[in-house]
Design an enzyme around this catalytic site. Structure first.
Site, PDB file in Angstrom:
ATOM      1  N   THR A 100       0.846  -1.200   0.000  1.00  0.00           N
ATOM      2  CA  THR A 100       0.000   0.000   0.000  1.00  0.00           C
ATOM      3  C   THR A 100       0.875   1.243   0.000  1.00  0.00           C
ATOM      4  O   THR A 100       0.659   2.185  -0.772  1.00  0.00           O
ATOM      5  CB  THR A 100      -0.896   0.010   1.261  1.00  0.00           C
ATOM      6  OG1 THR A 100      -1.727  -1.150   1.225  1.00  0.00           O
ATOM      7  CG2 THR A 100      -1.758   1.244   1.325  1.00  0.00           C
ATOM      8  N   TYR A 155      -5.133  10.960   9.637  1.00  0.00           N
ATOM      9  CA  TYR A 155      -3.953  11.158   8.781  1.00  0.00           C
ATOM     10  C   TYR A 155      -4.337  11.308   7.305  1.00  0.00           C
ATOM     11  O   TYR A 155      -3.930  12.248   6.636  1.00  0.00           O
ATOM     12  CB  TYR A 155      -3.020   9.950   8.901  1.00  0.00           C
ATOM     13  CG  TYR A 155      -2.111   9.948  10.092  1.00  0.00           C
ATOM     14  CD1 TYR A 155      -2.611  10.145  11.380  1.00  0.00           C
ATOM     15  CD2 TYR A 155      -0.745   9.729   9.948  1.00  0.00           C
ATOM     16  CE1 TYR A 155      -1.764  10.123  12.479  1.00  0.00           C
ATOM     17  CE2 TYR A 155       0.106   9.715  11.043  1.00  0.00           C
ATOM     18  CZ  TYR A 155      -0.412   9.905  12.305  1.00  0.00           C
ATOM     19  OH  TYR A 155       0.426   9.881  13.373  1.00  0.00           O
ATOM     20  N   GLY A 174      -7.348  11.748   5.785  1.00  0.00           N
ATOM     21  CA  GLY A 174      -8.276  12.835   5.485  1.00  0.00           C
ATOM     22  C   GLY A 174      -7.575  14.178   5.399  1.00  0.00           C
ATOM     23  O   GLY A 174      -7.837  14.971   4.486  1.00  0.00           O
ATOM     24  N   ASP A 197       0.744  -4.011   9.592  1.00  0.00           N
ATOM     25  CA  ASP A 197      -0.651  -3.617   9.833  1.00  0.00           C
ATOM     26  C   ASP A 197      -1.557  -4.770  10.237  1.00  0.00           C
ATOM     27  O   ASP A 197      -2.654  -4.528  10.739  1.00  0.00           O
ATOM     28  CB  ASP A 197      -1.250  -2.963   8.566  1.00  0.00           C
ATOM     29  CG  ASP A 197      -0.682  -1.585   8.294  1.00  0.00           C
ATOM     30  OD1 ASP A 197       0.264  -1.173   9.001  1.00  0.00           O
ATOM     31  OD2 ASP A 197      -1.167  -0.916   7.362  1.00  0.00           O
ATOM     32  N   LEU A 228       1.844   1.986  10.467  1.00  0.00           N
ATOM     33  CA  LEU A 228       2.847   2.846   9.848  1.00  0.00           C
ATOM     34  C   LEU A 228       3.901   1.994   9.165  1.00  0.00           C
ATOM     35  O   LEU A 228       4.330   0.972   9.719  1.00  0.00           O
ATOM     36  CB  LEU A 228       3.519   3.725  10.918  1.00  0.00           C
ATOM     37  CG  LEU A 228       2.601   4.708  11.649  1.00  0.00           C
ATOM     38  CD1 LEU A 228       3.315   5.351  12.826  1.00  0.00           C
ATOM     39  CD2 LEU A 228       2.101   5.788  10.690  1.00  0.00           C
ATOM     40  N   HIS A 275      23.373  27.077  13.251  1.00  0.00           N
ATOM     41  CA  HIS A 275      22.586  28.301  13.066  1.00  0.00           C
ATOM     42  C   HIS A 275      22.770  28.808  11.651  1.00  0.00           C
ATOM     43  O   HIS A 275      23.894  28.836  11.170  1.00  0.00           O
ATOM     44  CB  HIS A 275      23.042  29.377  14.057  1.00  0.00           C
ATOM     45  CG  HIS A 275      22.361  30.696  13.827  1.00  0.00           C
ATOM     46  ND1 HIS A 275      21.061  30.915  14.209  1.00  0.00           N
ATOM     47  CD2 HIS A 275      22.796  31.837  13.234  1.00  0.00           C
ATOM     48  CE1 HIS A 275      20.723  32.140  13.869  1.00  0.00           C
ATOM     49  NE2 HIS A 275      21.750  32.725  13.272  1.00  0.00           N
TER      50      HIS A 275
END
Ligand code: NAI
Length: 468
Positions: A42, A185, A187, A315, A322, A447
């Protein structure tokens, strides 16, 4: 073709293919069965990767149209070519899926095309595209078949007027009105894409807040920012039905609090109310692989199912859906099978929503710490006071660090702001090493970079930020 393996992985998504590659690296004779026709699951085919292509392209389009002139870049005639934008997305997907195939060849993983079905604890039969079946034997099996979308009773996803995330990645036209059911997530990422491309987007969410599970302060700020970008929200609202009408589609909903009914007219609906484990047709019960009451395959700490040589990852088991969590589990299983100490630290799994700004988090939310009765200190720093974010005109959001009150150990980090999806890696590393907020505060950050906001938030844990 070889029919006997040390490891046979069913599913070629980020969990399965990574597991197969690692196992092959460790000397196991490994095969991976995949029915989609392309590797990557997926995530690569219809999830993370194509959505990131659309998020990137739509953001560039939106900036060129709306923001360039603010900084002295005059543009005229900026136009959307949706067909080309989709073609660019499809090309990226194609290149990356081919890349996984190349990695299989490089690592000597056998790629078996077809649908794998368990026949016994050591036997998998694979049905190819023409329905021909070939049987394979393996000492160990990993189930990595992922997940599929869910819907609401009575709403049929037809991928035309009513789309799942898959359909929403390939719309042929920019909808003038898009209604999204579910403020999670998917949507919010897809809502951002189509809103930037010109749709009027309304998100309907059942709860009184978007992105359940996210630190509530971040979630509130996130909704505020998305609202400013033009996305409308209807919270505490339940969708009861979706009907086709002469002029498009009608979404009928009820406010949970007041009971008042409302109908929204639109030309497309996206249903993004969560995903469920995909285990259909695997024959799990026949071989004795047990599932829990949410349809997830039960595993122990070593990711073994109720059948000891059959493992499950990603999943199809508990935990966040995830890709990177699945990858870690894939590697852990491969290493366990090779006699090593494979392990996943579930306390340090970052999560990112790739909107603009990005939202990223790792570890505990404030709500979780309260529930666990852990005393904590908070350090926050706004991007408004970060010079790099300011010069880039992207100063929305903030960094929030939660550290244990006595030890100062970092327990959770939540960022809404530019590049937070990349910056969260530093915080995951810090947490893996058991860092304190003081450790982060005393680490020299270049920086001018956005990462200085992290250092400043760490200083703020001890109430001594410099720039705020
Ligand atoms: P989700 O679980 O993130 O959000 C679903 C939302 O729908 C929730 O806010 C829920 O309260 C709401 N909802 C449920 N039923 C509803 C109803 N009847 N009416 C209105 N609202 C309702 O699920 P989503 O967005 O579908 O994503 C699925 C999975 O995919 C998630 O586990 C997510 O982690 C993963 N994913 C991850 C991404 C990333 O890492 N960037 C991107 C996209 C998906």
């Amino acid at each position: 073709m070889e029919k006997n393996f040390d490891l046979l992985v069913i599913g070629g998504g980020p969990g399965g293919y990574v597991c197969a590659i690692r196992a092959a690296q460790l000397g196991l004779k490994t095969a991976c069965v995949e029915s989609r026709g392309t590797l990557g699951g997926t995530c690569l085919n219809v999830g993370c990767i194509p959505s990131k292509s659309l998020l990137n392209s739509s953001e560039l389009y939106h900036k060129a149209k709306k923001n360039f002139s603010d900084i002295g870049i005059e543009t005229t005639g900026v136009k959307l070519n949706l067909e080309k934008l989709m073609a660019n997305k499809n090309k990226s997907v194609q290149v990356l899926t081919k890349g996984v195939e190349y990695l299989f060849k490089k690592n000597k993983v056998t790629y078996i095309k077809g649908k794998g079905v368990l026949l016994s604890k050591n036997n998998v039969v694979v049905y190819d595209e023409e329905g021909k079946k070939i049987s394979y034997n393996s000492k160990n099996i990993v189930i990595a078949t992922g997940s599929t979308y869910t819907s609401i009773p009575g709403i049929n996803i037809d991928e035309k007027d009513i789309a799942s995330s898959t359909g929403a990645l390939s719309l042929k036209k920019v909808p003038s009105k898009l209604v999204i059911i579910g403020g999670g997530y998917i949507g919010l990422e897809m809502g951002s894409v189509w809103s930037r491309l010109g749709s009027e987007v309304t998100v309907i969410e059942f709860l009184d807040h978007i992105t359940p599970g996210m630190d509530r302060e971040i979630s509130k700020e996130f909704q505020k920012i998305l609202n400013k970008q033009g996305i409308k929200f209807k919270l505490e609202t339940k969708v009861v039905s979706v009907e086709k009408s002469k002029n498009g589609t009608q979404v009928n909903c009820i406010n949970n609090k007041t009971g008042s009914k409302e109908t929204l007219d639109c030309d497309k609906v996206l249903v993004s109310v969560g995903r469920k484990p995909y285990t259909e047709g695997l024959n799990l019960s026949k071989v004795g692989v047990k599932k829990d009451n949410k349809g997830r395959i039960e595993v122990n700490k070593k990711l073994q199912t109720s059948v000891s040589n059959i493992y499950a990852i990603g999943d199809v088991i508990k935990g966040p859906m995830l890709a990177h969590k699945a990858e870690e589990e894939g590697i852990a299983v491969a290493e366990i099978l090779a006699g090593q100490a494979g392990h996943v630290n579930y306390d340090v799994i970052p999560g990112v929503i790739y909107t603009s700004p990005e939202v990223a988090s790792v570890g505990n939310t404030e709500e979780q710490l309260k529930e666990k009765k852990i005393k904590y200190k908070i350090g926050k720093f706004p991007f408004l006071a970060n010079s790099r974010a300011k010069v880039n005109n992207e100063a929305e959001g903030f960094v929030k660090i939660l550290a244990e009150e006595n030890s100062d150990r970092v327990l959770g980090v939540h960022i809404i702001g530019p590049h937070s999806g990349d910056m969260i890696a530093e915080m995951a590393l810090a947490m893996e090493f058991g860092a304190s907020a003081e450790d982060i505060a005393r680490t020299c950050h270049a920086h001018p970079t956005h990462t200085e906001a992290i250092k400043e938030a760490a200083l703020a844990v001890d109430k001594r930020p410099i720039h705020f």
